[in-house]
Design a protein around this motif. Structure first.
Motif, PDB file in Angstrom:
ATOM      1  N   GLY A   1       0.783  -1.227   0.000  1.00 10.95           N
ATOM      2  CA  GLY A   1       0.000   0.000   0.000  1.00 10.95           C
ATOM      3  C   GLY A   1       0.814   1.275   0.000  1.00 10.95           C
TER       4      GLY A   1
ATOM      5  N   VAL B   1       0.161   4.726  -2.243  1.00 15.32           N
ATOM      6  CA  VAL B   1      -1.174   4.639  -2.839  1.00 15.32           C
ATOM      7  C   VAL B   1      -1.734   6.029  -3.135  1.00 15.32           C
ATOM      8  CG1 VAL B   1      -2.298   4.535  -0.570  1.00 15.32           C
ATOM      9  CG2 VAL B   1      -3.481   3.644  -2.582  1.00 15.32           C
TER      10      VAL B   1
ATOM     11  N   ARG C   1      -1.136   7.564  -6.526  1.00 16.40           N
ATOM     12  CA  ARG C   1      -1.826   6.977  -7.673  1.00 16.40           C
ATOM     13  C   ARG C   1      -3.313   7.336  -7.699  1.00 16.40           C
ATOM     14  NH1 ARG C   1       0.880   3.287 -10.362  1.00 16.40           N
ATOM     15  NH2 ARG C   1      -1.064   2.353 -11.138  1.00 16.40           N
TER      16      ARG C   1
ATOM     17  N   ASN D   1      -5.434   0.085   2.553  1.00 18.89           N
ATOM     18  CA  ASN D   1      -4.519   0.815   1.670  1.00 18.89           C
ATOM     19  C   ASN D   1      -3.934  -0.101   0.605  1.00 18.89           C
ATOM     20  OD1 ASN D   1      -4.836   3.322   2.854  1.00 18.89           O
ATOM     21  ND2 ASN D   1      -3.139   3.065   4.266  1.00 18.89           N
TER      22      ASN D   1
ATOM     23  N   ARG E   1      -4.532   0.226  -3.392  1.00 21.60           N
ATOM     24  CA  ARG E   1      -3.379   0.271  -4.314  1.00 21.60           C
ATOM     25  C   ARG E   1      -3.594  -0.704  -5.465  1.00 21.60           C
ATOM     26  NH1 ARG E   1      -0.315  -0.006  -7.663  1.00 21.60           N
ATOM     27  NH2 ARG E   1       1.944   0.412  -7.716  1.00 21.60           N
TER      28      ARG E   1
END
Length: 792
Positions: free
Chosen positions: A39, A42, A45, A224, A228
């Motif tokens: 994660g 993340v 992104r 998380n 991701r």
């Protein structure tokens, strides 16, 4: 407790989660470490948009204009300030020309233009000291943000006779994402220690207090990692991380509170560790499972909406709820198996209790008829939950009054929502000092014609100049049109810019969007712009909202029926949960739309509410309300099955869960308020609004409205037609285990249910577990129940 009895109470699930507790915890530690790795990064992104529907007309037109006329859709603006000189000064013009040429040469940047190239009045401030360089950064949000990070430092700041500031939609989104990440970290640093202190106050034991926090951390880190992975396939909003933190801590603590509290209650009643875990999983564990399902369904309803902003909260919410429940039902029992009675270790309230005992002993010696050291014994009227029991009895004695007054009060609190106005998120979401907001406000207030606030009409298909001119004239004749520019043409494509009177996203502009789309033309037309995106977003939400509400209502009714076996209790739960949200929606309009308390809370009122926020807040707050509702109803149902006495069951349920629900609500509210300290207005609204909804639900609806309504409904509360009763006997689940159905009035005082959690405290020694679910004679409530022998 005998070994035989212990064995009878231990089922398959208990044996599974307690067989190798050290191995289970070690595996959880390894998986959590992998989740930290998976994660990481993340947030980088994630996107900061997602408010528009991807299949909407405005979205199609925007992408087509970006492709065919990139200069028509600038998302990067350089505000060039010339100091005391005019922007037409030769030195200023020369430096601006160099900046423009340099920007045009940047990789990933297209459609570059400036005031100094065409002398367009719209790109020059009215005071003559500022002008614009406009460009478009290519690519989706993530790619555009990376390009902005690369090029912005080279343009920001002083350049000879000019000072440059960086703005535009891409800069606003980038600043929003950066600020949310910073604020989320700060919120976690605030929430974690405060939550730990509150948990210590609830449990007394520092060891017990750490268990819910551990469950929450596992849920957050695991979510998380899930997010991701999801970013590899679809867009995810950066705002979803706020929900991950809030629900990860809040629900994990709720579930762990319920399980640890019941486990300690069973130990206090004399059960050994394994038997206590078995009973806890059959009772509190089953309730946690139902609660997690109801919350997950409420959040999953957001998947029906096309906007990825809303869908992102469904991704995060479903993941964090399921992981929190899994950790509470698998890892927590393993930890309790290892700890056993040591779960009460490091009791930080021991000194306080000793002082209380000493004071009580002195007081007792002064009371006639009591000898020093005489123990009166625990009973229903003593113990930390007695206050809740007496309060429930007080409410039920005046049930019609409390039911009417509470309902009226909640409805009055929600009245401001009738004046809600919907809008779009813009630069005013950011703090006043954010560079991109400063640039946008300079443009909005200092430049003529409100640049960037117009509507664009895309024309596709072969057409003659005369046809374009005829269409332009028809558009200019519409009400609310200030000016029409264009057309700018390419092969079989053209676009017009329409500048509306008044606000760019006001009601008049929204009406103008619909009028533009109705103008006849010999070619295909599509309308985009801020107002058009708002209209399309509202239409998409209105189209899908009945489906979302229907999913939540139907599944909630089914789950609560499976838990209670009643037809009326599920209906009551849905209605009362909806009432608990009125204060939140009224406050959102009164505070954030109308601007009350804007100075205290440090935000700028935009005069409207972002269209998707009420939907998001409804789904989250409704799910959390059901969370507390399931906790209370499960304990009421357990006692009603055991005794068949309706009013006693309601009192018992509130006595044994009132303090628990209050403690859980206060802790969750603390987490949400920490989220609400964000400098981004939408995040602040989300955090503070849900905190208010949670507190209203726990302290008003569960404490006042539920007992009052259940008293008014009487034994009819538990009614169900014969076919549904048979269905529930076969498929339904209930918290509790077999126990004789005896009236509490026929039991000795020492066998009566002991106190439950008080205001903010867990059960104390002497609390007796509320027993259970067995077949109840018809005269004992009409709710025949087969013995549930299987484990959770």
């Amino acid at each position: 407790m005998s070994e035989v009895n212990s064995g009878e109470r231990v089922g398959g699930w208990t044996r599974f989660v307690t067989a190798r507790p050290r191995l289970a915890l070690l595996a959880a530690l390894v998986i959590t470490a992998l989740a930290v790795f998976a994660g990481s990064g993340v947030a980088d992104r994630m996107g900061s948009g997602g408010w528009t529907a991807p299949d909407a007309e405005s979205t199609y037109a925007t992408k087509a204009l970006e492709r065919e006329f990139p200069a028509s859709q600038p998302n990067l603006l350089l505000l060039v300030h010339s100091g005391g000189a005019s922007v037409d000064d030769p030195a200023v013009a020369a430096e601006a020309a160099r900046l423009t040429e340099r920007l045009a040469a940047e990789e990933g940047v297209t459609g570059v233009g400036s005031y100094w190239q065409g002398k367009s009045p719209a790109l020059r401030s009215e005071d003559g000291h500022e002008a614009l360089v406009a460009a478009r950064i290519e690519g989706e949000e993530k790619a555009a943000g990376e390009i902005l990070d690369r090029i912005a430092p080279a343009y920001r700041g002083e350049h000879g006779p000019v000072v440059v500031s960086v703005g535009g939609p891409v800069a606003v989104q980038h600043d929003m994402q950066t600020i949310i990440e910073e604020d989320l970290l700060r919120a976690e640093l605030i929430a974690l220690p405060v939550t730990l202190v509150l948990l210590v106050m609830v449990f007394g034991s520092a060891v017990a207090a750490l268990l819910p926090l551990g469950v929450g951390i596992v849920a957050i880190l695991g979510t998380n990692a899930v997010l991701r992975g999801i970013t590899e396939f679809t867009d995810v909003s950066v705002f979803a991380q706020n929900l991950t933190t809030a629900l990860g801590l809040g629900l994990a603590i709720d579930y762990a509170l319920f399980i640890v509290r019941r486990f300690r209650e069973e130990l206090n009643a004399g059960a050994d560790t394994r038997a206590a875990i078995g009973t806890t999983l059959r009772t509190a564990g089953r309730t946690v499972l139902f609660s997690a399902l109801t919350v997950a369904v409420s959040l999953a309803a957001m998947l029906v909406f096309p906007q990825y902003f809303l869908r992102s909260f469904a991704y995060a919410g479903i993941a964090v709820v399921l992981l929190a429940a899994a950790a509470a039902l698998i890892l927590l029992p393993a930890a309790l198996m290892l700890l056993g009675p040591r779960v009460n270790s490091l009791d930080l309230r021991r000194l306080l209790r000793r002082r209380r005992r000493a004071t009580a002993a002195v007081d007792a010696s002064l009371v006639p008829g009591t000898a020093s050291g005489e123990d009166t014994g625990p009973g229903e009227d003593t113990g930390p939950g007695a206050r809740w029991g007496r309060f429930a009895e007080f409410v039920m004695r005046r049930a019609p009054v409390f039911a009417v007054l509470t309902t009226v009060g909640l409805v009055l609190l929600g009245l401001p929502f009738l004046g809600v106005k919907f809008g779009t998120a813009d630069h005013r979401q950011l703090p006043a000092t954010a560079e991109s907001r400063v640039v946008q406000e300079h443009i909005q207030h200092g430049f003529p014609g409100n640049p960037g606030g117009g509507l664009e009409v895309l024309a596709e298909g072969p057409a003659t100049p005369a046809q374009y001119e005829d269409f332009r004239a028809r558009v200019a004749d519409l009400d609310g049109v200030r000016r029409v520019d264009g057309p700018l043409t390419a092969e079989n494509t053209a676009y017009f810019e329409v500048l509306p009177d008044g606000e760019s996203v006001g009601q008049d502009a929204q009406h103008l969007v619909r009028d533009l789309r109705a103008v006849p033309a010999p070619f295909d037309t599509s309308v985009t712009g801020t107002a058009a995106a708002l209209v399309d977003s509202q239409d998409a939400i209105a189209d899908r909202l009945p489906w979302a509400v229907g999913i939540i209502a139907v599944v909630t009714l089914l789950l609560v029926f499976l838990l209670t076996g009643s037809v009326l209790i599920p209906l009551q739960a849905v209605v009362l949960n909806a009432l608990s949200l009125t204060a939140m929606f009224g406050a959102v309009v009164w505070v954030f739309q109308d601007g009350h308390l804007s100075g205290l809370l440090a935000f700028t009122s935009t005069g409207d509410i972002e269209t998707t926020l009420p939907v998001l807040m409804f789904c989250v707050a409704f799910g959390l309300s059901m969370d507390y509702g399931v906790f209370l109803l499960s304990r009421i149902k357990e006692e009603y099955d055991r005794t068949g006495e309706h009013e006693h069951a309601v009192t018992f349920g509130l006595r044994h869960t009132g303090g628990l629900i209050t403690a859980a609500a206060v802790i969750l509210a603390v987490v949400m308020v920490a989220i609400g300290t964000s400098r981004v207005t939408n995040t602040k609204m989300l955090g503070l609004g849900i905190a208010l909804a949670v507190l209203m639900d726990a302290m008003v609806v569960r404490s006042l409205l539920v007992p009052a309504v259940m008293k008014v409904m009487g034994r009819a509360t538990w009614w169900a037609p014969a076919p549904l009763r048979a269905f529930h006997r076969r498929f339904g689940l209930s918290e509790g285990e077999s126990a004789p159905a005896v009236s509490p009035r026929s039991r000795p005082a020492e066998e009566l249910p002991g106190g439950a959690p008080g205001d903010m405290s867990d059960g104390a020694p002497g609390d007796v577990p509320g027993g259970a679910s067995e077949e109840i004679p018809e005269e004992g409530g009409g709710q025949g129940r087969d013995k549930i022998a299987a484990d959770a």
